[in-house]
Design a protein around this motif. Structure first.
Motif, mmCIF file in Angstrom:
data_model
loop_
_atom_site.group_PDB
_atom_site.id
_atom_site.type_symbol
_atom_site.label_atom_id
_atom_site.label_comp_id
_atom_site.label_asym_id
_atom_site.label_seq_id
_atom_site.Cartn_x
_atom_site.Cartn_y
_atom_site.Cartn_z
ATOM 1 N N VAL A 1 0.822 -1.216 0.000
ATOM 2 C CA VAL A 1 0.000 0.000 0.000
ATOM 3 C C VAL A 1 0.854 1.263 0.000
ATOM 4 O O VAL A 1 0.421 2.316 -0.491
ATOM 5 N N MET A 2 2.075 1.195 0.522
ATOM 6 C CA MET A 2 2.937 2.374 0.520
ATOM 7 C C MET A 2 3.349 2.731 -0.910
ATOM 8 O O MET A 2 3.498 3.919 -1.239
ATOM 9 N N ASP A 3 3.506 1.744 -1.765
ATOM 10 C CA ASP A 3 3.794 2.019 -3.173
ATOM 11 C C ASP A 3 2.606 2.733 -3.818
ATOM 12 O O ASP A 3 2.782 3.660 -4.624
ATOM 13 N N GLY A 4 1.413 2.294 -3.462
ATOM 14 C CA GLY A 4 0.209 2.950 -3.983
ATOM 15 C C GLY A 4 0.092 4.384 -3.506
ATOM 16 O O GLY A 4 -0.237 5.293 -4.282
ATOM 17 N N LEU B 1 -3.605 -3.872 4.229
ATOM 18 C CA LEU B 1 -3.772 -2.567 4.857
ATOM 19 C C LEU B 1 -2.901 -2.435 6.106
ATOM 20 O O LEU B 1 -2.617 -3.429 6.791
ATOM 21 N N LEU B 2 -2.495 -1.216 6.396
ATOM 22 C CA LEU B 2 -1.715 -0.914 7.596
ATOM 23 C C LEU B 2 -2.555 -0.065 8.543
ATOM 24 O O LEU B 2 -3.423 0.693 8.113
ATOM 25 N N VAL B 3 -2.269 -0.181 9.827
ATOM 26 C CA VAL B 3 -3.058 0.515 10.846
ATOM 27 C C VAL B 3 -2.836 2.029 10.768
ATOM 28 O O VAL B 3 -1.691 2.484 10.686
ATOM 29 N N PRO B 4 -3.923 2.807 10.789
ATOM 30 C CA PRO B 4 -3.802 4.270 10.865
ATOM 31 C C PRO B 4 -3.425 4.670 12.294
ATOM 32 O O PRO B 4 -4.294 4.978 13.106
ATOM 33 N N LEU B 5 -2.163 4.646 12.586
ATOM 34 C CA LEU B 5 -1.691 4.827 13.962
ATOM 35 C C LEU B 5 -1.779 6.289 14.400
ATOM 36 O O LEU B 5 -1.117 7.153 13.832
ATOM 37 N N ASP B 6 -2.621 6.563 15.396
ATOM 38 C CA ASP B 6 -2.652 7.888 16.007
ATOM 39 C C ASP B 6 -2.235 7.745 17.469
ATOM 40 O O ASP B 6 -1.867 6.657 17.922
ATOM 41 N N ILE C 1 -4.210 -12.005 14.830
ATOM 42 C CA ILE C 1 -5.610 -12.155 15.253
ATOM 43 C C ILE C 1 -6.499 -12.409 14.049
ATOM 44 O O ILE C 1 -7.372 -13.265 14.071
ATOM 45 N N ASP C 2 -6.289 -11.647 12.978
ATOM 46 C CA ASP C 2 -7.035 -11.866 11.733
ATOM 47 C C ASP C 2 -6.116 -11.590 10.549
ATOM 48 O O ASP C 2 -5.956 -10.441 10.139
ATOM 49 N N PRO C 3 -5.494 -12.624 9.991
ATOM 50 C CA PRO C 3 -4.552 -12.441 8.880
ATOM 51 C C PRO C 3 -5.178 -11.797 7.651
ATOM 52 O O PRO C 3 -4.488 -11.140 6.881
ATOM 53 N N SER C 4 -6.477 -11.996 7.455
ATOM 54 C CA SER C 4 -7.132 -11.482 6.253
ATOM 55 C C SER C 4 -7.608 -10.040 6.393
ATOM 56 O O SER C 4 -7.882 -9.378 5.395
ATOM 57 N N ASP C 5 -7.709 -9.550 7.649
ATOM 58 C CA ASP C 5 -8.272 -8.210 7.859
ATOM 59 C C ASP C 5 -7.777 -7.606 9.172
ATOM 60 O O ASP C 5 -8.566 -7.327 10.077
ATOM 61 N N PRO C 6 -6.469 -7.368 9.295
ATOM 62 C CA PRO C 6 -5.922 -6.897 10.575
ATOM 63 C C PRO C 6 -6.441 -5.523 11.004
ATOM 64 O O PRO C 6 -6.563 -5.248 12.199
ATOM 65 N N VAL C 7 -6.770 -4.658 10.039
ATOM 66 C CA VAL C 7 -7.175 -3.286 10.357
ATOM 67 C C VAL C 7 -8.635 -3.230 10.841
ATOM 68 O O VAL C 7 -9.126 -2.186 11.246
ATOM 69 N N LYS C 8 -9.281 -4.367 10.834
ATOM 70 C CA LYS C 8 -10.633 -4.471 11.396
ATOM 71 C C LYS C 8 -10.689 -3.934 12.827
ATOM 72 O O LYS C 8 -11.715 -3.407 13.280
ATOM 73 N N TYR C 9 -9.575 -4.035 13.548
ATOM 74 C CA TYR C 9 -9.561 -3.680 14.973
ATOM 75 C C TYR C 9 -9.122 -2.228 15.226
ATOM 76 O O TYR C 9 -9.082 -1.792 16.371
#
Length: 251
Positions: free
Chosen positions: A124-127, A191-196, A229-237
């Protein structure tokens, strides 16, 4: 708290918060405004201005006329001549609308710019690198406020968490009662976590992050841990982590 206990907590919180009532005037979030329009351009504006006090963010976004994205540049400049938000003055805000309006007028979508770069290595960083570079190419306008808004074109080894951009990707790619799912070609597993500051503090509290610095390496660490926890959708959390911190439930 054991990892199994943390896993159980996050699954319960993600499920509990996955409903429309989680986005309201009483529980404000920029996604609330983006959800009204369900459009990738309006959503990007909502995401890029998502810094600072959430009530102030919502108040500012409520003041914007997103139909300006289909207007001519003179109308954009006149309509936004008195708008400002924190680090952005009227010229910065006008420039963002003009940049996105030019892209729309060329019948280009943000997804169509992001996808080819992302798909080479499912990164996603390339995108984001391709998308941010294109936005700068479209409009030669530069200022500190405008460049803060778009962010720097990601280098090979980023330092910044790129929180607002990863939040935008979450909105565009994931599809549930919160996220919009407007893009079809990106896999949620990438996807990567939107870390705030909230998710960083909660991540450390729960033992999901060991890194002391709030930076891109912390983003990768938290994303990797959530993949367990969820390999297919980690950013769910992500939203659950954010609310846990915002509402000071664990503190």
């Amino acid at each position: 708290m054991t990892f199994e206990a943390v896993k159980k907590l996050l699954k319960e919180e993600a499920l509990k918060r996955n409903h429309h009532e989680e986005l309201s005037q009483d529980r404000p979030d920029p996604l609330m405004i983006a959800s009204r329009y369900k459009d990738e351009f309006s959503s990007l504006i909502c995401a890029l201005f998502a810094y600072g006090n959430v009530s102030a963010i919502i108040q500012f976004l409520e003041s914007l006329d997103f139909s300006l994205l289909d207007a001519d540049e003179k109308t954009i400049e006149q309509t936004l001549s008195h708008h400002y938000y924190r680090f952005q003055n009227a010229k910065d805000i006008q420039a963002l609308f003009i940049t996105l309006a030019r892209l729309k007028k060329n019948r280009s979508s943000l997804e169509s710019i992001f996808l080819p770069a992302y798909q080479k290595e499912s990164n996603v960083m390339d995108g984001l690198r391709a998308l941010i570079a294109m936005l700068y190419d479209i409009n030669p306008y530069r200022s500190r406020g405008y460049q803060f808004l778009l962010g720097t074109i990601p280098p090979t080894n980023p330092h910044s968490p790129y929180k607002r951009w990863h939040m935008y990707l979450r909105w565009m790619v994931r599809n549930d009662h919160l996220d919009l799912g407007l893009w079809q070609g990106v896999d949620t597993k990438d996807l990567l976590v939107p870390l705030d500051t909230h998710t960083f503090a909660v991540g450390k509290k729960l033992g999901l992050i060991q890194r002391k610095s709030y930076d891109f390496k912390a983003v990768l660490e938290l994303s990797h841990t959530l993949q367990k926890i969820d390999p297919s959708d980690p950013v769910k959390y992500d939203f659950a982590l954010y609310r846990l911190g915002q509402e000071k439930i664990l503190f």
